[in-house]
Enzyme design. Structure first.
Site: not given
Ligand code: NCD
Ligand code: ZN
Length: 341
Positions: A13, A15-17, A41, A98, A135, A170, A243, A247, A259
């Protein structure tokens, strides 16, 4: 012992953006992982087979020559997802879908509110052998109770789709750990690095710490202890999904902070320190690679990384302020005992 050679992680899990942020964060994941399950996402979200192919291509284009890292691609299971698209996604190499409930986290607008309306999609995913990643938070519920209230949805899907592999992402509560433990073997659970370290007090107990704020929020000490016990249990239902969710500092340190906790730079050093502290080093490799490989049916990889016992101070931030892509990592400014060699 001052050196540990261990199989590269499977981070299930991450997030590579996109674009500059992708280029900024990808090196940390590829330095430590063989596979990573890449969350969909982004903006716009990965919804179709074409989206998935394009996003994978943008990641592969940034891999250095000779890299053996494999991004495992996902798509969003949205109210508009059709069973017909599922077979196209599978044909293009999707590994998992997802499901984000509406509005519960970053970029989850247009998410799901009617979980039963998607039964035909779960059915198609079951047939295609795709994993359903959840999620697990119920929208509209008091924030600390969202995960607890979602467990009924997990139980319902698991009872109707006995051959669908389902991952509760998570987990943050002892109740979720108990629930996943009791459900059949087709249900597993990812654990993040930060939820193994944090409680809600680290977020709001003293001064507000936006860099420890994520969804689901960290909970009570006894919940954290249950997560640590699950990670150290040797039970193959519980494996790593960091996860890691970067940001920009500007988007975290503001009136409406995003978040997500950016853990990729400290992934293996922080886990090694935790497992070592609890005298469970022998279970680390299964938690960070083996259990996920088994559940997801990934090819067994042989590539390893070496961690050396040499203290280092986690940088306050990666990236420069001018570019606007500076990110603060988890445990910034803290000294860790181990580093990737
Ligand atoms: C994640 C995100 O920033 O993409 N943020 C987070 O707080 N975990 C999204 C997610 O997995 O809920
Ligand atoms: Zn996530």
């Amino acid at each position: 012992m001052d050196r540990l050679e261990i199989k590269r992680a499977n981070d299930m899990h991450v997030h590579l953006r996109q674009d500059d942020m992708l280029a900024q964060v990808l090196p940390h994941t590829i330095a430590q992982c063989a596979h990573a399950l890449v969350m969909p996402n982004i903006t716009p979200a990965v919804l179709t087979a074409d989206d998935l192919v394009a996003y994978r291509q943008s990641i592969l284009a940034l891999l250095p020559d000779g890299s053996t890292f494999k991004p495992l691609m996902t798509f969003k299971v949205a109210p508009t997802t059709s069973p017909a698209e599922i077979s196209k996604l599978k044909a293009q190499g999707a590994v998992a879908g997802k499901l984000y409930p509406e509005g519960v986290t970053t970029n989850s607008e247009g998410g799901v509110t009617d979980f039963k309306a998607l039964y035909p999609v779960y059915e198609a995913m079951q047939e295609a052998g795709l994993v359903l990643c959840l999620h697990g938070e119920m929208p509209g519920v008091f924030s600390l109770d969202r995960e607890s209230k979602f467990l009924a949805v997990l139980r319902d899907i698991a009872s109707r789709f006995a051959d669908l592999r389902i991952v509760l992402e998570h987990a943050t509560t002892a109740e979720a750990i108990d629930c996943v433990s009791e459900l059949p073997a087709n249900v597993a659970c990812t654990l993040t690095v930060h939820h193994l370290y944090l409680t809600l007090d680290d977020v709001i107990g003293d001064r507000l710490n936006p860099h420890a704020f994520c969804k689901p929020v960290a909970k009570r000490p006894e919940d954290r202890d249950a997560l640590v016990a699950a990670a150290l249990s040797g039970n193959g239902k519980f494996f790593l999904g960091s996860d890691s969710a970067p940001h920009t500092v500007a988007n975290k340190e503001c009136a409406c902070g995003a978040a997500g906790v950016y853990t990729a730079p400290v992934l293996m050093p922080a886990l090694l320190e935790l497992f070592e502290k609890h005298c469970k080093l022998e279970l680390l490799e299964a938690f960070t690679s083996g259990f996920a490989a088994k559940f997801y049916g990934l090819p067994e990889h042989k590539e390893t990384i070496v961690l050396v016992q040499k203290s280092w101070t986690v940088p306050e931030q990666y990236g420069d302020d001018k570019s606007g892509f500076s990110v603060k990592p988890f445990l910034a400014g803290k000294t860790l005992r181990w580093q990737v060699g």
